[in-house]
Design an enzyme around this catalytic site. Sequence first.
Site: not given
Ligand code: NOJ
Length: 498
Positions: A215, A404
Amino acid sequence: MAPRTSGFSRRNFLGGLIGAAAVSSLPASVRSLPASVRMFAGLPEAHNVFVPYQFPKDFQWGVATAAYQVEGAWNADGKGESIWDRFSHTVGKVKGGDTGDVACDSYHRYKEDIEIAKKLNVKSYRLSVSWPRIQADGKGKPNPKGLDYYKRVTDSLHQANIRPLVTLYHWDLPQALQDAGGWPNRAMVGRFTDYSEIVTRALEDRVSNWCIFNEPWVFTFLGYGRGVHAPATKDFAATMRATHVVNIAQGQAFRAIKAVNPKFRVGTAFSMSNCEPATLSAEDQAAAERAHAIGNIWFVNPALKAEYPKAFARENPYDLMGVKPGDMELCRAPLDYLGINYYRRQLVSATPTSPEEAALGAHNLDATEGPLTDFGWEVWPDSFYELLMRITREYNKPVLEITENGCSYQDVPDVHGQVPDQRRIEFMRGYLSALGRSMKGGADVRGYHHWSLLDNFEWAEGYAQRFGLTYVDVRDQRRIIKDSGHWYGKVASSGTLA
Ligand code: NOJ
């Protein structure tokens, strides 16, 4: 088969969940919009349909984790301080004063975690390497103890027949590199490239699937611009410089990793949200396109097309970003896959409320038409389908991995010691169905990683948000697979979403 409605419409998903209380908690900017407009141009609520799907046999069912969020052992075995250690040790930065000092203690309990992953029948396990475990202050000789830890973890994964998908950078920058300027400093390109080469070489025999960044939009904008993540600076110019340095680092790291072994599969996990105009006005539609450009593809286009998308209301600020002749060729990298982290959609209006938004000419509203998770994030699976189809169309069917997707709910163990978390099951049914529909529609998606295997340290929220398929008791580290984990395990073993 005719689509069945999934229960994701506001009316029948969890019935009373989003009632008067939720409506009154809408931001004023949204409350002032008529309901038909809030619904994104009056789309029928039944738009979120459930369609059964049989996933391909070789689909990579997975779970995702990240070093700082699960490992703990923040200063063990020669590990240096990271910007997240510094941030969480600073009073007032993280909710409840929580830190990642212990987190889920996965540094010591990784075998137990992998056992759980095995019980969930997953084939792929996404983890990240903590840079300051490998180079305490971000440069020089690697720390063998740090490398050994990841060798042990990946060996255990192989023993369990699970593919490791390893992210090189999930936000825990060595503090020493931040002290030297952090990501806005161009010298970071060399540092990150060296580190990437060290790790990929050391794990060459064990890992072939790599994720360069996690991200990049989030760690640049929230860390350097809005100050809500480490290193907590609020400097728009520095943020834009950081985005350019990260884009160059992505290209250079890609080449360094391929030089170690050309057979490596290398991508990045991009945060993406389907950007929908808040109203049908031409201004809001143009703003939604700019929000897509900055939020979704600002780190994709430099890699795939050696150019920045048009994200600013005026010209893109290349001077501010420090773009030099020849840079865009350095950014270019034919990523083997695009990783997509997907949580929710954004509604976008053209009316800015801050200097950053004024520059970008876009204001993001949290959508609240669907039910909300306990984090307040809207559940709207159809937007996942739309986003995947858009990326599929616009990049000529790229290989995709869902790196994710997940939701936070506060469910805890009941008197029988089980964790009934039906809402997470409904969430997954909806999003996996949207994924299946996109694959039917031509999206080339090779894997899905649920965020997360464990309840863990949710950044500035500390342990207040629980994203796990497994409940973790922060007091004694007891782990209990939630009902959603058992449900996911069945889907992962059969590939059938019914
Ligand atoms: C994206 C992130 O990569 C991760 O670290 C985070 O915990 C999740 N979103 C949920 O917010």
